[in-house]
Design a protein around this motif. Sequence first.
Motif, mmCIF file in Angstrom:
data_model
loop_
_atom_site.group_PDB
_atom_site.id
_atom_site.type_symbol
_atom_site.label_atom_id
_atom_site.label_comp_id
_atom_site.label_asym_id
_atom_site.label_seq_id
_atom_site.Cartn_x
_atom_site.Cartn_y
_atom_site.Cartn_z
ATOM 1 N N ALA A 1 0.825 -1.202 0.000
ATOM 2 C CA ALA A 1 0.000 0.000 0.000
ATOM 3 C C ALA A 1 0.858 1.250 0.000
ATOM 4 O O ALA A 1 0.540 2.246 -0.644
ATOM 5 N N LYS B 1 0.667 4.407 -2.690
ATOM 6 C CA LYS B 1 0.143 5.738 -2.343
ATOM 7 C C LYS B 1 1.154 6.641 -1.664
ATOM 8 O O LYS B 1 0.872 7.807 -1.431
ATOM 9 N N PHE C 1 -6.843 5.883 1.427
ATOM 10 C CA PHE C 1 -7.073 4.699 0.594
ATOM 11 C C PHE C 1 -8.566 4.601 0.325
ATOM 12 O O PHE C 1 -9.259 3.816 0.949
#
Lengths: 171, 100
Positions: free
Chosen positions: B83, B87, B95
């Motif tokens: 993740a 990002k 998210f």
Amino acid sequence: MSVPLLFFSYFALATIVLSLIVITRKNYIHAVLWTLLLFVHISGIYLFLNAEFFAMIQMIVYAGAILVMLIFVIMLLNVKHEDHLSDVSSLPIPKAFLVFCVLGVLAFTLQVSYLNSTGKFSIDLVNKISDAKLLGQVFYSEANLPLIIMGVVLFVPMIAAIVLAGKRSDE
Amino acid sequence: MVPLNAYLMLAAAIFSIGLIGFITRRSIIMMLICVELMLNAVNITLISLSHYMQDFMGQIIALLIIANAGAGMATGLALLINAYRLKKTVKIDLFRDLRG
């Protein structure tokens, strides 16, 4: 106040205060280090319960493996707390109040008034043969299915970690 | 002799503190730490009941929970690495690609 009760009060108070400190730290590394101290105190609580194997496991697995893995990932990703984005979600006070209601329900339900304490593994037996030895005997005789399940449970995340975090070289 | 209710109240308090942290902190790392806190509270409950009922099944379940905590932490951190690559942040409020 007797001496064991005094020591237990210290460990209980320290555990609660340390967990409050852990969830309020802004810096992740500080939070992990306070968690380490918290786990040491929890392993002290296990010693009160004649569960010295769990005191060892708490130190080896939690403090030795899980927290090191966490600190490794924090340092690998070089995550810093970002001040312009709030770490705390909106409405923290109502949420905390809601959880205090949950605590009330838990405290009400967990009150044990009567406990029939005539089991197979008495305190004298655990003191005579050690906790780890008894646990091994139980694990390899009547509770061998949980042992196999534990092996599978520990095998699956190894595949998961390799598949998820392993970077392909062609990207 | 410490009464059993003291251990159970202590475990309930730690579980509640972990739950407060889980629903108020919004970074994945703090949420994982709070999950570990809650699992420790469950372990204290199981081992104290195992001690006072003089039955070893509680300790066996506690050992299973420790294995599960390690497994969950490893998988959660692998997901966290992915993740973060996507990002460049660990804030879970960002998210929101799947939100309609």
